[in-house]
Design a protein around this motif. Sequence first.
Motif, PDB file in Angstrom:
ATOM      1  N   VAL A 115       2.529   7.742   9.950  1.00 55.87           N
ATOM      2  CA  VAL A 115       1.509   7.576   8.916  1.00 55.87           C
ATOM      3  C   VAL A 115       1.870   8.394   7.683  1.00 55.87           C
ATOM      4  O   VAL A 115       1.737   7.920   6.544  1.00 55.87           O
ATOM      5  N   GLN A 116       2.352   9.605   7.889  1.00 54.00           N
ATOM      6  CA  GLN A 116       2.732  10.443   6.750  1.00 54.00           C
ATOM      7  C   GLN A 116       3.880   9.812   5.958  1.00 54.00           C
ATOM      8  O   GLN A 116       3.883   9.851   4.727  1.00 54.00           O
ATOM      9  N   ILE A 117       4.853   9.221   6.652  1.00 49.50           N
ATOM     10  CA  ILE A 117       5.940   8.522   5.973  1.00 49.50           C
ATOM     11  C   ILE A 117       5.394   7.331   5.195  1.00 49.50           C
ATOM     12  O   ILE A 117       5.766   7.098   4.036  1.00 49.50           O
ATOM     13  N   GLY A 118       4.491   6.575   5.835  1.00 55.73           N
ATOM     14  CA  GLY A 118       3.909   5.420   5.156  1.00 55.73           C
ATOM     15  C   GLY A 118       3.153   5.800   3.896  1.00 55.73           C
ATOM     16  O   GLY A 118       3.271   5.140   2.854  1.00 55.73           O
ATOM     17  N   VAL A 119       2.373   6.870   3.973  1.00 57.73           N
ATOM     18  CA  VAL A 119       1.587   7.313   2.815  1.00 57.73           C
ATOM     19  C   VAL A 119       2.516   7.810   1.702  1.00 57.73           C
ATOM     20  O   VAL A 119       2.348   7.467   0.528  1.00 57.73           O
ATOM     21  N   LEU A 120       3.504   8.636   2.067  1.00 55.39           N
ATOM     22  CA  LEU A 120       4.414   9.177   1.052  1.00 55.39           C
ATOM     23  C   LEU A 120       5.185   8.063   0.358  1.00 55.39           C
ATOM     24  O   LEU A 120       5.285   8.033  -0.875  1.00 55.39           O
ATOM     25  N   PHE A 121       5.729   7.126   1.126  1.00 54.24           N
ATOM     26  CA  PHE A 121       6.531   6.074   0.526  1.00 54.24           C
ATOM     27  C   PHE A 121       5.674   5.099  -0.278  1.00 54.24           C
ATOM     28  O   PHE A 121       6.164   4.472  -1.219  1.00 54.24           O
ATOM     29  N   SER A 122       4.408   4.970   0.080  1.00 55.76           N
ATOM     30  CA  SER A 122       3.503   4.170  -0.738  1.00 55.76           C
ATOM     31  C   SER A 122       3.264   4.839  -2.087  1.00 55.76           C
ATOM     32  O   SER A 122       3.187   4.169  -3.121  1.00 55.76           O
ATOM     33  N   LYS A 123       3.133   6.166  -2.080  1.00 61.30           N
ATOM     34  CA  LYS A 123       3.018   6.890  -3.347  1.00 61.30           C
ATOM     35  C   LYS A 123       4.279   6.699  -4.191  1.00 61.30           C
ATOM     36  O   LYS A 123       4.208   6.492  -5.410  1.00 61.30           O
ATOM     37  N   LEU A 124       5.445   6.792  -3.533  1.00 62.99           N
ATOM     38  CA  LEU A 124       6.700   6.581  -4.244  1.00 62.99           C
ATOM     39  C   LEU A 124       6.705   5.229  -4.948  1.00 62.99           C
ATOM     40  O   LEU A 124       7.161   5.101  -6.083  1.00 62.99           O
ATOM     41  N   ALA A 176      -3.577   0.109   9.824  1.00 63.73           N
ATOM     42  CA  ALA A 176      -3.561  -0.055  11.279  1.00 63.73           C
ATOM     43  C   ALA A 176      -2.885   1.139  11.955  1.00 63.73           C
ATOM     44  O   ALA A 176      -3.362   1.638  12.992  1.00 63.73           O
ATOM     45  N   LEU A 177      -1.786   1.602  11.376  1.00 65.90           N
ATOM     46  CA  LEU A 177      -1.117   2.785  11.923  1.00 65.90           C
ATOM     47  C   LEU A 177      -2.036   4.001  11.874  1.00 65.90           C
ATOM     48  O   LEU A 177      -2.095   4.800  12.817  1.00 65.90           O
ATOM     49  N   TRP A 178      -2.735   4.144  10.764  1.00 61.17           N
ATOM     50  CA  TRP A 178      -3.637   5.294  10.614  1.00 61.17           C
ATOM     51  C   TRP A 178      -4.739   5.266  11.684  1.00 61.17           C
ATOM     52  O   TRP A 178      -5.038   6.286  12.307  1.00 61.17           O
ATOM     53  N   LEU A 179      -5.334   4.089  11.887  1.00 57.27           N
ATOM     54  CA  LEU A 179      -6.398   3.969  12.887  1.00 57.27           C
ATOM     55  C   LEU A 179      -5.869   4.208  14.299  1.00 57.27           C
ATOM     56  O   LEU A 179      -6.551   4.803  15.145  1.00 57.27           O
ATOM     57  N   THR A 217      -2.309 -13.923  -5.383  1.00 56.85           N
ATOM     58  CA  THR A 217      -0.989 -13.361  -5.048  1.00 56.85           C
ATOM     59  C   THR A 217      -1.066 -11.853  -4.879  1.00 56.85           C
ATOM     60  O   THR A 217      -0.525 -11.286  -3.922  1.00 56.85           O
ATOM     61  N   ALA A 218      -1.748 -11.195  -5.814  1.00 59.69           N
ATOM     62  CA  ALA A 218      -1.869  -9.733  -5.741  1.00 59.69           C
ATOM     63  C   ALA A 218      -2.605  -9.306  -4.477  1.00 59.69           C
ATOM     64  O   ALA A 218      -2.179  -8.366  -3.785  1.00 59.69           O
ATOM     65  N   ALA A 219      -3.689  -9.997  -4.150  1.00 63.11           N
ATOM     66  CA  ALA A 219      -4.464  -9.642  -2.954  1.00 63.11           C
ATOM     67  C   ALA A 219      -3.640  -9.842  -1.688  1.00 63.11           C
ATOM     68  O   ALA A 219      -3.677  -9.019  -0.762  1.00 63.11           O
ATOM     69  N   THR A 220      -2.881 -10.929  -1.643  1.00 64.31           N
ATOM     70  CA  THR A 220      -2.065 -11.217  -0.464  1.00 64.31           C
ATOM     71  C   THR A 220      -1.022 -10.142  -0.232  1.00 64.31           C
ATOM     72  O   THR A 220      -0.878  -9.607   0.883  1.00 64.31           O
ATOM     73  N   TRP A 221      -0.279  -9.800  -1.299  1.00 63.06           N
ATOM     74  CA  TRP A 221       0.782  -8.814  -1.131  1.00 63.06           C
ATOM     75  C   TRP A 221       0.246  -7.393  -0.990  1.00 63.06           C
ATOM     76  O   TRP A 221       0.884  -6.549  -0.329  1.00 63.06           O
ATOM     77  N   LEU A 222      -0.920  -7.131  -1.553  1.00 62.51           N
ATOM     78  CA  LEU A 222      -1.545  -5.829  -1.320  1.00 62.51           C
ATOM     79  C   LEU A 222      -1.904  -5.677   0.153  1.00 62.51           C
ATOM     80  O   LEU A 222      -1.724  -4.598   0.746  1.00 62.51           O
ATOM     81  N   ALA A 223      -2.381  -6.756   0.761  1.00 71.93           N
ATOM     82  CA  ALA A 223      -2.701  -6.728   2.188  1.00 71.93           C
ATOM     83  C   ALA A 223      -1.432  -6.575   3.027  1.00 71.93           C
ATOM     84  O   ALA A 223      -1.398  -5.800   4.003  1.00 71.93           O
ATOM     85  N   ILE A 224      -0.376  -7.315   2.665  1.00 75.46           N
ATOM     86  CA  ILE A 224       0.885  -7.199   3.395  1.00 75.46           C
ATOM     87  C   ILE A 224       1.412  -5.768   3.349  1.00 75.46           C
ATOM     88  O   ILE A 224       1.954  -5.252   4.340  1.00 75.46           O
ATOM     89  N   TRP A 225       1.221  -5.113   2.234  1.00 74.42           N
ATOM     90  CA  TRP A 225       1.688  -3.736   2.063  1.00 74.42           C
ATOM     91  C   TRP A 225       0.818  -2.741   2.828  1.00 74.42           C
ATOM     92  O   TRP A 225       1.333  -1.927   3.624  1.00 74.42           O
ATOM     93  N   LEU A 226      -0.502  -2.802   2.645  1.00 75.28           N
ATOM     94  CA  LEU A 226      -1.365  -1.708   3.077  1.00 75.28           C
ATOM     95  C   LEU A 226      -2.068  -1.915   4.419  1.00 75.28           C
ATOM     96  O   LEU A 226      -2.449  -0.931   5.062  1.00 75.28           O
ATOM     97  N   VAL A 227      -2.266  -3.158   4.842  1.00 73.03           N
ATOM     98  CA  VAL A 227      -2.936  -3.372   6.127  1.00 73.03           C
ATOM     99  C   VAL A 227      -2.140  -2.745   7.282  1.00 73.03           C
ATOM    100  O   VAL A 227      -2.724  -2.081   8.146  1.00 73.03           O
TER     101      VAL A 227
END
Length: 423
Positions: free
Chosen positions: A224-233, A212-215, A198-208
């Motif tokens: 990308v900056q919004i994605g990184v900041l809100f992930s830190k939040l 992809a945006l970063w690449l 479950t953790a691996a699945t949702w970690l992928a849903i969150w960060l993949v």
Amino acid sequence: MTGAVPSLKDFARVWLKIGVTSFGGPAAHIALMHRVLVDEQKWLTERQYLNALSFCMLLPGPEAMQLAAWSGWRLHGLRGGLIAGLSFILPGAAVVLVLAALYGAFGAAPLVQALFLGIKAAVIVIVVQALANISRRALKRPDQWALAGLAFLAIFFLGVPFPVIILCAAVYGYLTSTGPVGELQAPDPLSFRNTARTAATWLAIWLVPLGALWLALGGDSILVQIGVLFSKLAVVTFGGAYAVLAYLSQEVAIQREWLTANEMIDALGLAETTPGPLILVTEFVAYLAGNKAGGALMGVTAAIVGLWMTFAPCFLWVFTGAPFIDRLEHAPKLRGALSAITASVVGVILNLALWFALHASFANVERETLGFLQAWVPDLTTFDWRMAALAGIAAVLILKLKWGLGRVLPAMAALGWLVSLAG
């Protein structure tokens, strides 16, 4: 005893109703869910609900949204968690997106500015009220008062980042709490494998998607900056929605200057008027940042990225930890850490309230430094008497007359317009 498990259709209908009527901030949301799920539908017992609330308060992010997702998971597994969580989020998210687009297009218009004059005054009182409510719950011992004071001094005069404050408080609370580390039972191999999957699945849903945006766009892209900041939040904001808001304001309006202080106050005012979790303010912020960088289409895309990075982690925390909720009852060290974090958040929210009040009441507020100290210092000649008067009226309506936000915010917007007409 709980009643029979509802059909998925009845369950979805009830949660959609909760989603479109959940006004009033985290405390009101928690009370509404308790009334519907425990008192009216009897789908959960009082003990189950309170255990779940304690669990969600241990997590970073908005506790009301996580409580919604857990309640759905408890009754209908993954499907139920998604239905409850999304029903709580999406109605408000749609309204916030429309409001953000209108604000991005017309926010500088004199009429809009006049309406928001009153809303800003109400927002100051709302934040002060939240500060008082959290203080009553969190500050019961001298060391908790000390933590709150130190947190305020650290963020207001030293500019210490929010995550550092939270980490220090957590370590202090963990080390000074009495009792054993905990009596958490070791999960059996099957549940451990399920939890890891479950953790691996949702970690992928969150960060993949973020990867992809970063690449595709590179690290300098606003998306990308919004994605990184809100992930830190999503990782560090323990202490509920107002803790998220405090960190967001520090990052967006002070460090990165994507929005002005007054735009942040307006964002909170609009978020308070809509159903759903207060943390939908992140969608508004993301839209404005994207709109400034590349127009309305970029704003909508940024809002979607902001929503994804704000709420995907919530589902990760809930679905991963939900199977172990009953085992958390005997973990005093964890509760000690949470207690210390909540105490420090009081100081952080005090900083937020003061920052809001200064920028709303004075046309010119500068950040002054003296050695390693810093502070926001207003130009006293730019004081706006209208804000003080309107804040006083808002305080009477909210604190004395106990008006709900559904009445206060329209009334204050109208008063702001009238005061502006009077010059």
